[in-house]
Scaffold this motif. Structure first.
Motif, mmCIF file in Angstrom:
data_model
loop_
_atom_site.group_PDB
_atom_site.id
_atom_site.type_symbol
_atom_site.label_atom_id
_atom_site.label_comp_id
_atom_site.label_asym_id
_atom_site.label_seq_id
_atom_site.Cartn_x
_atom_site.Cartn_y
_atom_site.Cartn_z
ATOM 1 N N CYS A 1 -32.846 63.831 66.628
ATOM 2 C CA CYS A 1 -32.857 62.096 66.655
ATOM 3 C C CYS A 1 -32.929 61.873 67.914
ATOM 4 O O CYS A 1 -33.102 60.732 68.348
ATOM 5 C CB CYS A 1 -31.246 61.888 66.166
ATOM 6 S SG CYS A 1 -29.808 62.271 67.648
ATOM 7 N N GLY B 1 -24.552 56.348 56.710
ATOM 8 C CA GLY B 1 -23.697 57.009 57.857
ATOM 9 C C GLY B 1 -24.432 58.430 58.125
ATOM 10 O O GLY B 1 -24.706 59.360 57.163
ATOM 11 N N GLU B 2 -24.814 58.702 59.284
ATOM 12 C CA GLU B 2 -25.407 59.915 59.552
ATOM 13 C C GLU B 2 -24.254 60.804 60.286
ATOM 14 O O GLU B 2 -24.094 60.713 61.444
ATOM 15 C CB GLU B 2 -26.378 59.434 60.733
ATOM 16 C CG GLU B 2 -27.434 58.763 60.265
ATOM 17 C CD GLU B 2 -28.497 59.683 59.425
ATOM 18 O OE1 GLU B 2 -28.408 60.821 59.425
ATOM 19 O OE2 GLU B 2 -29.670 59.336 58.995
ATOM 20 N N LEU B 3 -23.631 61.263 59.528
ATOM 21 C CA LEU B 3 -22.566 62.267 59.975
ATOM 22 C C LEU B 3 -22.950 63.537 60.652
ATOM 23 O O LEU B 3 -22.083 64.037 61.448
ATOM 24 C CB LEU B 3 -21.562 62.707 58.618
ATOM 25 C CG LEU B 3 -21.190 61.776 57.957
ATOM 26 C CD1 LEU B 3 -20.198 62.182 56.928
ATOM 27 C CD2 LEU B 3 -20.455 60.422 58.348
ATOM 28 N N HIS C 1 -24.961 63.182 63.352
ATOM 29 C CA HIS C 1 -25.126 62.495 64.754
ATOM 30 C C HIS C 1 -23.722 62.121 65.292
ATOM 31 O O HIS C 1 -23.960 61.003 65.954
ATOM 32 C CB HIS C 1 -26.168 61.894 64.661
ATOM 33 C CG HIS C 1 -27.542 62.424 63.967
ATOM 34 N ND1 HIS C 1 -28.207 63.264 64.736
ATOM 35 C CD2 HIS C 1 -27.922 62.607 62.791
ATOM 36 C CE1 HIS C 1 -28.958 63.645 63.959
ATOM 37 N NE2 HIS C 1 -28.958 63.389 62.591
ATOM 38 N N VAL C 2 -22.868 62.782 65.361
ATOM 39 C CA VAL C 2 -21.700 62.755 66.192
ATOM 40 C C VAL C 2 -22.109 63.876 67.443
ATOM 41 O O VAL C 2 -22.327 64.747 67.126
ATOM 42 C CB VAL C 2 -20.304 62.941 65.362
ATOM 43 C CG1 VAL C 2 -19.124 63.406 66.239
ATOM 44 C CG2 VAL C 2 -20.085 62.206 64.176
ATOM 45 N N MET C 3 -21.484 63.146 68.548
ATOM 46 C CA MET C 3 -21.742 63.961 69.621
ATOM 47 C C MET C 3 -20.699 64.916 69.680
ATOM 48 O O MET C 3 -19.459 64.756 69.614
ATOM 49 C CB MET C 3 -21.654 62.969 70.948
ATOM 50 C CG MET C 3 -21.426 63.578 72.286
ATOM 51 S SD MET C 3 -23.072 64.084 73.047
ATOM 52 C CE MET C 3 -23.688 62.275 73.417
ATOM 53 N N VAL C 4 -20.970 66.254 70.165
ATOM 54 C CA VAL C 4 -20.128 67.334 70.371
ATOM 55 C C VAL C 4 -20.286 67.663 71.811
ATOM 56 O O VAL C 4 -19.147 68.523 72.266
ATOM 57 C CB VAL C 4 -20.306 68.567 69.336
ATOM 58 C CG1 VAL C 4 -19.583 67.967 68.177
ATOM 59 C CG2 VAL C 4 -21.334 69.133 69.652
ATOM 60 N N ARG C 5 -21.275 67.665 72.401
ATOM 61 C CA ARG C 5 -21.265 68.029 73.778
ATOM 62 C C ARG C 5 -22.362 67.264 74.756
ATOM 63 O O ARG C 5 -23.654 67.558 74.641
ATOM 64 C CB ARG C 5 -21.925 69.881 73.870
ATOM 65 C CG ARG C 5 -22.031 70.442 75.333
ATOM 66 C CD ARG C 5 -22.223 71.742 75.133
ATOM 67 N NE ARG C 5 -20.913 72.260 74.748
ATOM 68 C CZ ARG C 5 -20.816 73.748 74.486
ATOM 69 N NH1 ARG C 5 -21.925 74.359 73.918
ATOM 70 N NH2 ARG C 5 -19.539 74.016 73.939
ATOM 71 N N PRO C 6 -21.967 66.274 75.231
ATOM 72 C CA PRO C 6 -22.696 65.402 76.089
ATOM 73 C C PRO C 6 -23.761 66.176 76.816
ATOM 74 O O PRO C 6 -23.224 67.251 77.659
ATOM 75 C CB PRO C 6 -21.691 64.695 77.029
ATOM 76 C CG PRO C 6 -20.595 64.825 76.467
ATOM 77 C CD PRO C 6 -20.455 66.188 75.780
ATOM 78 N N ARG D 1 -31.331 62.372 70.817
ATOM 79 C CA ARG D 1 -29.876 62.339 71.697
ATOM 80 C C ARG D 1 -29.578 63.606 72.140
ATOM 81 O O ARG D 1 -30.184 64.629 71.371
ATOM 82 C CB ARG D 1 -28.937 61.577 70.828
ATOM 83 C CG ARG D 1 -27.764 61.172 71.704
ATOM 84 C CD ARG D 1 -26.745 60.561 70.579
ATOM 85 N NE ARG D 1 -25.557 60.246 71.245
ATOM 86 C CZ ARG D 1 -24.378 59.977 70.571
ATOM 87 N NH1 ARG D 1 -24.449 60.427 69.292
ATOM 88 N NH2 ARG D 1 -23.391 59.719 71.011
#
Lengths: 327, 327
Positions: free
Chosen positions: B179, B163-165, B167-172, B181
């Protein structure tokens, strides 16, 4: 092995419909019954009708007895005590001990489970997730919910609701979500949110074939996309963008083998699935993106009943908590 | 029970430092060694020095023998084969069979694990997570990584990176992440990202005490916040906002008992922890928010060595895959 599991009774308490069926060890539903919930009657009368529906399912299935009862319902609820909290789809139902009441009514042990979590177990054991070990299930319906199976076991979470996959942020400060936060996946991708955004866009006077529909639903929007409507296409693209963004996050953090998309909105099929799968393959971390497949659910409208049956089977094998009837 | 586990050797391969130590069943490190990585020497020479460091740790610990070797390293890597992919912190290291080489060098079984995943297991077994069943660990350091323990077991994910914690999106559409993105947590909250944003803000000519520092680090930024610097405060608020947003998502989807924050940036203590905990308590779904505590890590700089020791212990008890030496 699963085939040797005894028949169990499954009950599903939805905001508009009650369902019941006997689920056998092969995941099939027998004696399937559906009736309107009429939630305004309150828990006592609704549960009496639900249990009657269960008895009818047992009779119609031709099963002399069932070994356990599984009940699926929208949360919040407590799987350990079998008590339903105050679910938003059943206003006025406060701390109803559904598990204990079902155990008394049928004289067998019962297990109460969050409906999306039960559905995740159903798809894992009998649907699109067969043969996997780590799988996420999202239901895109009136709301967006889901559940996870990790290492072959249903993940309930310490709070017992099994993970709220619809409440991943996709747009900070964006549309208000039912949870009170702004910008969650559910606020963009649920059937309710799709219909709301269509209404808002039409209210600005923009031309669209949807203007003739009156009060368009998510299904109307997907049909209009297929017939080339520009406004519907914008709403749809935002929907699949939100799903792609949130599922990329989920794939990054869980690294599942499979993400299964179910619920009413997924009846649009490839129109929904394809752009989401493309976004996840492009945006997730490479090892996770290579590993995770995104597919449509297989169990259709019976998924919660099959899932509650799987929960009841887990209860019999000691994998899940439940309530037993008094002696 | 854990106390009966035999001593194992732990090796940690960082981009700047190598570390080794003998970890006993109580989670203590003995014979701790650290030396510069000098990664430009390439894998053959660096691993030779790492294994020498391991032998020195064994000698200094006064242990006649170790039962297994655990190795922690930044991924991507394959825990099943013990092969390191091409980790960004070790350029030019391509498909190095670190697990097999360590098993040969020490004549005992070895296990290779993602460093953040190993650290999660270390904190779970010996640090802030003792006594919990479901716990997330985030390391906020040069990058942002993490790992999860679910139902008492380390979650590796189907892709094996646990799990890559980060790399959760916070600001599109926000800051570009390592990474590829845009807008991931790591692009806002890592030490690297904090320092970069400080440099960018200073380059606009805005007044700040940081202007005197030259090339401010994340630590300089946190110190400037404490002395009342307005520009540093803005950067810090965005950092804790990003962490609060991403951890709210993680709490919603995993429903953990505990979220443990470790890594260099968390040396700022309450300045980081408090606003993050407030945001999660306010924004997460109520059942999950009530259940999850957010705390600082306890194991400090030795966390990866302790974690790799715990992985080696899991290898001995058959809970984790590994490589065995040839006969």
């Amino acid at each position: 092995m699963e085939q040797d599991l005894p028949p169990v009774l499954s009950l599903d308490i939805g905001g508009t419909k009650l369902a019941a069926g006997v689920v056998t060890g092969d995941g099939r539903i027998h004696g399937w019954q559906v009736t309107p919930t009429r939630r305004e009657e309150g828990p006592r009368q609704v549960l009496a009708r639900l249990f009657d529906l269960g008895r009818k399912a047992v009779a119609d299935a031709g099963e002399p007895e069932v070994a356990a009862v599984g009940i699926s319902c929208g949360g919040p609820l407590d799987t350990a005590t079998g008590v339903l909290g105050c679910p938003p789809h059943l206003p006025g139902w406060i701390d109803v001990p559904v598990g204990a009441l079902a155990a008394e009514a049928f004289g067998v042990p019962s297990a109460l489970e969050n409906d999306a979590t039960a559905a995740a177990l159903g798809e894992f054991r009998y649907g699109a997730g067969r043969g996997t070990r780590t799988m996420l299930y999202l239901t895109v319906s009136t709301g967006v919910g889901g559940g996870s199976v990790i290492g072959g076991r249903l993940h309930r979470g310490a709070a017992g609701n099994g993970g709220e996959l619809g409440h991943v942020m996709v747009r900070p400060g964006g549309r208000r979500c039912t949870c009170g936060r702004h910008g969650c996946l559910e606020a963009y991708a649920s059937g309710t949110a799709i219909a709301e955004r269509a209404r808002e866009a039409l209210a600005t006077g923009r031309p669209s074939s949807l203007a003739a529909v009156g009060n368009p639903t998510a299904e109307d929007v997907s049909r209009a996309v297929e017939s080339g409507d520009g406004l519907a296409r914008e709403i749809w693209d935002e929907t699949t963008w939100a799903l792609g963004t949130a599922i990329t996050d989920l794939v990054n953090v869980f690294e599942p083998e499979l993400v299964v998309l179910g619920g009413g909105v997924t009846r649009s099929g490839a129109l929904l699935l394809d752009p989401v799968a493309v976004a996840v393959a492009r945006d997730a971390m490479p090892p996770a993106a290579r590993t995770a497949r995104i597919v449509l659910a297989e169990l259709g409208a019976g998924v919660c009943v099959v899932g509650a049956g799987a929960v009841a089977h887990d209860l019999l094998s000691g994998k899940t908590p439940g309530k037993t009837p008094h002696a």
